[in-house]
Scaffold this motif. Sequence first.
Motif, PDB file in Angstrom:
ATOM      1  N   THR A  16       0.845  -1.191   0.000  1.00  0.00           N
ATOM      2  CA  THR A  16       0.000   0.000   0.000  1.00  0.00           C
ATOM      3  C   THR A  16       0.884   1.245   0.000  1.00  0.00           C
ATOM      4  OG1 THR A  16      -1.962   1.069   0.929  1.00  0.00           O
ATOM      5  CG2 THR A  16      -0.405   0.152   2.523  1.00  0.00           C
ATOM      6  N   THR A  17       0.255   2.409   0.089  1.00  0.00           N
ATOM      7  CA  THR A  17       0.978   3.674   0.060  1.00  0.00           C
ATOM      8  C   THR A  17       1.209   4.191   1.479  1.00  0.00           C
ATOM      9  OG1 THR A  17       0.763   6.018  -0.536  1.00  0.00           O
ATOM     10  CG2 THR A  17      -1.281   4.771  -0.344  1.00  0.00           C
ATOM     11  N   PRO A  18       2.339   4.860   1.720  1.00  0.00           N
ATOM     12  CA  PRO A  18       2.545   5.450   3.054  1.00  0.00           C
ATOM     13  C   PRO A  18       1.717   6.710   3.273  1.00  0.00           C
ATOM     14  CG  PRO A  18       4.491   5.817   1.655  1.00  0.00           C
ATOM     15  CD  PRO A  18       3.543   4.973   0.854  1.00  0.00           C
ATOM     16  N   ALA A  45       4.987   1.161  -1.006  1.00  0.00           N
ATOM     17  CA  ALA A  45       5.686   1.667  -2.194  1.00  0.00           C
ATOM     18  C   ALA A  45       5.555   3.181  -2.139  1.00  0.00           C
ATOM     19  CB  ALA A  45       5.062   1.108  -3.465  1.00  0.00           C
ATOM     20  N   ASP A  46       6.630   3.889  -2.399  1.00  0.00           N
ATOM     21  CA  ASP A  46       6.661   5.345  -2.238  1.00  0.00           C
ATOM     22  C   ASP A  46       5.742   6.022  -3.271  1.00  0.00           C
ATOM     23  OD1 ASP A  46       7.346   7.752  -1.083  1.00  0.00           O
ATOM     24  OD2 ASP A  46       9.511   7.492  -1.321  1.00  0.00           O
ATOM     25  N   ILE A  47       5.486   7.311  -3.028  1.00  0.00           N
ATOM     26  CA  ILE A  47       4.520   8.045  -3.850  1.00  0.00           C
ATOM     27  C   ILE A  47       5.180   8.706  -5.062  1.00  0.00           C
ATOM     28  CG2 ILE A  47       2.971   8.468  -1.921  1.00  0.00           C
ATOM     29  CD1 ILE A  47       4.125  11.426  -1.923  1.00  0.00           C
ATOM     30  N   ASP A  48       4.331   9.064  -6.015  1.00  0.00           N
ATOM     31  CA  ASP A  48       4.722   9.924  -7.130  1.00  0.00           C
ATOM     32  C   ASP A  48       4.600  11.360  -6.614  1.00  0.00           C
ATOM     33  OD1 ASP A  48       4.545  11.704  -9.263  1.00  0.00           O
ATOM     34  OD2 ASP A  48       3.513  10.273 -10.566  1.00  0.00           O
ATOM     35  N   PRO A  49       5.687  12.144  -6.622  1.00  0.00           N
ATOM     36  CA  PRO A  49       5.623  13.471  -6.002  1.00  0.00           C
ATOM     37  C   PRO A  49       4.717  14.459  -6.747  1.00  0.00           C
ATOM     38  CG  PRO A  49       7.776  13.083  -7.029  1.00  0.00           C
ATOM     39  CD  PRO A  49       7.029  11.803  -7.112  1.00  0.00           C
ATOM     40  N   LYS A  92       7.268   2.203  -8.627  1.00  0.00           N
ATOM     41  CA  LYS A  92       7.808   1.759  -7.332  1.00  0.00           C
ATOM     42  C   LYS A  92       7.160   0.428  -6.931  1.00  0.00           C
ATOM     43  CE  LYS A  92      10.425   5.385  -6.284  1.00  0.00           C
ATOM     44  NZ  LYS A  92       9.782   6.696  -6.362  1.00  0.00           N
ATOM     45  N   VAL A  93       5.893   0.285  -7.274  1.00  0.00           N
ATOM     46  CA  VAL A  93       5.196  -0.983  -7.004  1.00  0.00           C
ATOM     47  C   VAL A  93       5.880  -2.102  -7.778  1.00  0.00           C
ATOM     48  CG1 VAL A  93       3.025  -2.255  -7.312  1.00  0.00           C
ATOM     49  CG2 VAL A  93       2.971   0.109  -6.496  1.00  0.00           C
ATOM     50  N   GLN A  94       6.131  -1.848  -9.063  1.00  0.00           N
ATOM     51  CA  GLN A  94       6.782  -2.861  -9.909  1.00  0.00           C
ATOM     52  C   GLN A  94       8.175  -3.207  -9.372  1.00  0.00           C
ATOM     53  OE1 GLN A  94       5.344  -4.469 -12.913  1.00  0.00           O
ATOM     54  NE2 GLN A  94       6.972  -5.763 -12.091  1.00  0.00           N
ATOM     55  N   ALA A  95       8.914  -2.155  -8.972  1.00  0.00           N
ATOM     56  CA  ALA A  95      10.283  -2.380  -8.465  1.00  0.00           C
ATOM     57  C   ALA A  95      10.252  -3.209  -7.177  1.00  0.00           C
ATOM     58  CB  ALA A  95      10.978  -1.042  -8.228  1.00  0.00           C
TER      59      ALA A  95
END
Length: 386
Positions: free
Chosen positions: A78-80, A100-104, A113-116
């Motif tokens: 999930t997202t932080p 997974a980190d966010i898109d700024p 980031k999810v894929q990574a």
Amino acid sequence: MMNPIPYGKQHITKEDTDAVLKTLTSDFLTQGPKVAEFEKAFANYVGSEYAVAVSNGTAALHLCALALEVNENSNVITTPITFVASANCIRYCGGNVYFADIDPQTFLIDEEKVQALIDSKPKGFFNGIIPVDFAGLPVNLEKLRYIAEKNDLWIIEDACHAPGGYFTDSKGQQQKCGNGVFADLAIFSFHPVKHIATGEGGMITTNDKALYEKLILLRTHGITKNPELLKENHGGWYYEMQELGYNYRIPDMLCALGITQLQRADEGLKKRREIAKRYNAAFAGEVSIEIQNPALQIGHAFHLYIISVKNRLELYNHLREKNIFAQVHYIPVHTMPYYQSLGFKKGDYPLAEAYYEKCLSLPMYPTLTEEEQNYVIKTIKEFINK
Ligand SMILES: *Cc1c(COP(=O)(O)O)cnc(C)c1O
């Protein structure tokens, strides 16, 4: 001085109170006809096949995790930047939370980031993703579905911020939040600051009949009276508890309120978009106030209107002195003491943390008047330029 201006506020009208009173004095104090009526109207609103009304958004998340059989061996992304409940539902079932980190630019979970993250673990490691339509901006579920398909993951869309929101898919079609086309399940909350207010309340939407039937069972102790599902039948009184469920029911009165609230949802959404447009225009030329690129706001349901400022604490305090109660959404979930006790630490998700340092949610609700909004804008500009 202005009356206090909160960041979010419910709007209760006479038709709401009439509807509640009528149900309150009917024969049904808990489960009555309004529950199914609300579910049907809500499914129709978001464009899903099924809807299950529950006691709150957190219960909705918990039931989704149960229906998808999350357990100690489950690993879920999930997202932080969300309310803690999006992650907690996995912990309720003993599962492991990954962020997974966010898109700024969008503040949403970043698909790359999810894929990574998925690529960093053995194949089959992850079970699901819980993306959040944060602030009301819908995630691109088509992209996430693509990742989910390749990796055999389910998706629970946390759409608490986004009833009525949509994203545009690769075929140019508008896909409404919670329509069940790309996500297995979606959840909504009817907490007073959300678009549709019932006090406490929540909804799950899906196009999956098997999941729908499971949710109905789990919502009320795992008990059924449906003759088609019973293993035995001893007579009219007979019921069976077939799974370990909960009491996550929502009373008929609150569904009556939900129905009349829902009838004004589009009107409220229109107002939210107008308010956002005025904020966008007011802050466009201010170098020390960052706003989201309006081109990225397509389909946005504007639960929140967020600005980024360097001196956020000072501005927050200044606004409070002026009777404007802005808020911060959210403190990154992984920095909460509970999640730190699970091994997460500050520095793990730098983009989410950088976002948190500067974000501020301004008053955003349908009954915010133009005069009040002008006062908010003027107060912010005076402070920034002093
Ligand atoms: C409000 C909210 C919830 C929880 O809903 P409740 O009805 O308060 O339990 C979950 N996720 C998000 C993103 C929310 O904003």
